[in-house]
Design a protein around this motif. Structure first.
Motif, mmCIF file in Angstrom:
data_model
loop_
_atom_site.group_PDB
_atom_site.id
_atom_site.type_symbol
_atom_site.label_atom_id
_atom_site.label_comp_id
_atom_site.label_asym_id
_atom_site.label_seq_id
_atom_site.Cartn_x
_atom_site.Cartn_y
_atom_site.Cartn_z
ATOM 1 N N GLY A 234 4.384 9.202 -12.595
ATOM 2 C CA GLY A 234 5.071 9.567 -11.344
ATOM 3 C C GLY A 234 6.582 9.619 -11.517
ATOM 4 N N VAL A 235 7.127 8.637 -12.210
ATOM 5 C CA VAL A 235 8.575 8.617 -12.447
ATOM 6 C C VAL A 235 8.975 9.809 -13.301
ATOM 7 C CG1 VAL A 235 10.414 7.353 -13.622
ATOM 8 C CG2 VAL A 235 8.827 6.127 -12.142
ATOM 9 N N ALA A 236 8.195 10.088 -14.339
ATOM 10 C CA ALA A 236 8.507 11.231 -15.207
ATOM 11 C C ALA A 236 8.436 12.545 -14.429
ATOM 12 C CB ALA A 236 7.563 11.258 -16.399
ATOM 13 N N ALA A 237 7.443 12.667 -13.573
ATOM 14 C CA ALA A 237 7.305 13.887 -12.765
ATOM 15 C C ALA A 237 8.479 14.027 -11.807
ATOM 16 C CB ALA A 237 5.982 13.864 -12.002
ATOM 17 N N ALA A 238 8.875 12.929 -11.178
ATOM 18 C CA ALA A 238 10.004 12.978 -10.246
ATOM 19 C C ALA A 238 11.293 13.362 -10.968
ATOM 20 C CB ALA A 238 10.162 11.627 -9.548
ATOM 21 N N LEU A 239 11.509 12.784 -12.139
ATOM 22 C CA LEU A 239 12.703 13.142 -12.915
ATOM 23 C C LEU A 239 12.667 14.603 -13.352
ATOM 24 C CD1 LEU A 239 13.235 9.973 -15.142
ATOM 25 C CD2 LEU A 239 14.681 10.773 -13.277
ATOM 26 N N GLY A 240 11.488 15.063 -13.763
ATOM 27 C CA GLY A 240 11.351 16.462 -14.156
ATOM 28 C C GLY A 240 11.637 17.402 -13.000
ATOM 29 N N LEU A 241 11.130 17.048 -11.824
ATOM 30 C CA LEU A 241 11.380 17.862 -10.636
ATOM 31 C C LEU A 241 12.864 17.879 -10.289
ATOM 32 C CD1 LEU A 241 10.255 19.498 -8.255
ATOM 33 C CD2 LEU A 241 10.025 17.335 -7.016
ATOM 34 N N ALA A 242 13.484 16.710 -10.316
ATOM 35 C CA ALA A 242 14.919 16.624 -10.006
ATOM 36 C C ALA A 242 15.742 17.442 -10.995
ATOM 37 C CB ALA A 242 15.367 15.163 -10.015
ATOM 38 N N ALA B 44 10.381 -2.914 -23.596
ATOM 39 C CA ALA B 44 10.165 -3.049 -22.154
ATOM 40 C C ALA B 44 9.618 -1.758 -21.569
ATOM 41 C CB ALA B 44 11.471 -3.441 -21.466
ATOM 42 N N THR B 45 10.148 -0.640 -22.008
ATOM 43 C CA THR B 45 9.659 0.655 -21.538
ATOM 44 C C THR B 45 8.222 0.871 -21.977
ATOM 45 O OG1 THR B 45 11.894 1.555 -21.647
ATOM 46 C CG2 THR B 45 10.084 3.141 -21.581
ATOM 47 N N ASP B 46 7.930 0.564 -23.215
ATOM 48 C CA ASP B 46 6.576 0.715 -23.735
ATOM 49 C C ASP B 46 5.598 -0.177 -22.973
ATOM 50 O OD1 ASP B 46 4.753 1.860 -25.723
ATOM 51 O OD2 ASP B 46 4.622 -0.208 -26.470
ATOM 52 N N ASP B 47 6.002 -1.416 -22.717
ATOM 53 C CA ASP B 47 5.147 -2.333 -21.955
ATOM 54 C C ASP B 47 4.893 -1.800 -20.549
ATOM 55 O OD1 ASP B 47 5.024 -4.018 -24.123
ATOM 56 O OD2 ASP B 47 6.538 -5.429 -23.346
ATOM 57 N N PHE B 48 5.942 -1.292 -19.905
ATOM 58 C CA PHE B 48 5.784 -0.753 -18.550
ATOM 59 C C PHE B 48 4.824 0.422 -18.541
ATOM 60 C CE2 PHE B 48 7.026 2.363 -15.322
ATOM 61 C CZ PHE B 48 6.840 1.599 -14.170
ATOM 62 N N VAL B 49 4.985 1.316 -19.504
ATOM 63 C CA VAL B 49 4.123 2.505 -19.553
ATOM 64 C C VAL B 49 2.676 2.102 -19.804
ATOM 65 C CG1 VAL B 49 3.616 4.606 -20.871
ATOM 66 C CG2 VAL B 49 5.953 4.098 -20.199
ATOM 67 N N HIS B 50 2.459 1.115 -20.651
ATOM 68 C CA HIS B 50 1.085 0.682 -20.911
ATOM 69 C C HIS B 50 0.494 -0.109 -19.753
ATOM 70 C CE1 HIS B 50 1.913 1.573 -25.236
ATOM 71 N NE2 HIS B 50 0.692 2.040 -25.105
ATOM 72 N N ASP B 51 1.327 -0.894 -19.080
ATOM 73 C CA ASP B 51 0.834 -1.694 -17.959
ATOM 74 C C ASP B 51 0.609 -0.859 -16.705
ATOM 75 O OD1 ASP B 51 0.923 -3.917 -19.567
ATOM 76 O OD2 ASP B 51 2.832 -4.658 -18.750
ATOM 77 N N GLN B 52 1.451 0.120 -16.476
ATOM 78 C CA GLN B 52 1.375 0.922 -15.257
ATOM 79 C C GLN B 52 1.548 2.406 -15.593
ATOM 80 O OE1 GLN B 52 4.090 -0.704 -12.377
ATOM 81 N NE2 GLN B 52 3.512 -2.780 -12.880
ATOM 82 N N PRO B 53 0.550 3.000 -16.223
ATOM 83 C CA PRO B 53 0.704 4.383 -16.686
ATOM 84 C C PRO B 53 0.909 5.391 -15.555
ATOM 85 C CG PRO B 53 -1.563 3.655 -16.945
ATOM 86 C CD PRO B 53 -0.767 2.461 -16.545
ATOM 87 N N TRP B 54 0.257 5.189 -14.411
ATOM 88 C CA TRP B 54 0.405 6.167 -13.338
ATOM 89 C C TRP B 54 1.789 6.125 -12.717
ATOM 90 C CZ3 TRP B 54 -2.461 10.081 -13.609
ATOM 91 C CH2 TRP B 54 -3.756 9.975 -14.102
ATOM 92 N N LYS B 55 2.372 4.955 -12.643
ATOM 93 C CA LYS B 55 3.752 4.875 -12.148
ATOM 94 C C LYS B 55 4.689 5.586 -13.111
ATOM 95 C CE LYS B 55 3.752 0.730 -9.301
ATOM 96 N NZ LYS B 55 4.326 -0.613 -9.120
#
Length: 104
Positions: A88-96, A74-85
């Motif tokens: 963004g999520v990874a950047a937000a988590l990194g910032l937090a 599911a994670t792999d599918d999400f990343v492939h379907d919506q890479p920019w999201k």
């Protein structure tokens, strides 16, 4: 995040149960030479329960592996379907995390 903790707890539980099963098997081997009707009955009872516990443990482990694989897919599918999201999520988590670590 609670799902990650839950998976970690399940992994720990499976590991602990494997250790208990291993210890019980070792006890059975150590008492193999013990005589007496009561000891024989107890050994038989323990062997049956141990066999049942092994089967349930194998089932639980298989379910855990299946759920982990499903989450990874599911994670792999999400990343492939919506890479920019995903970026963004990874950047937000990194910032937090950076803010939390920086506060210490």
């Amino acid at each position: 995040m609670s799902q990650e903790l839950s998976a970690a707890n399940k992994d720990k539980l499976v590991s602990d149960l494997k250790a208990v099963v291993s210890d019980a098997e070792e006890i059975l081997r150590a008492t193999a030479g013990a005589a007496g009707e009561k000891v024989g009955e107890l050994r038989t009872k323990i062997e049956l329960r141990l066999r049942d516990a092994k089967e349930r443990l194998a089932d639980a482990e298989a379910i855990l592996v299946d759920k982990t694989k499903a989450a990874a897919r599911a994670t792999d599918d999400f990343v492939h379907d919506q890479p920019w999201k995903a970026v963004g999520v990874a950047a937000a988590l990194g910032l937090a995390l950076g803010v939390l670590i920086g506060r210490r």
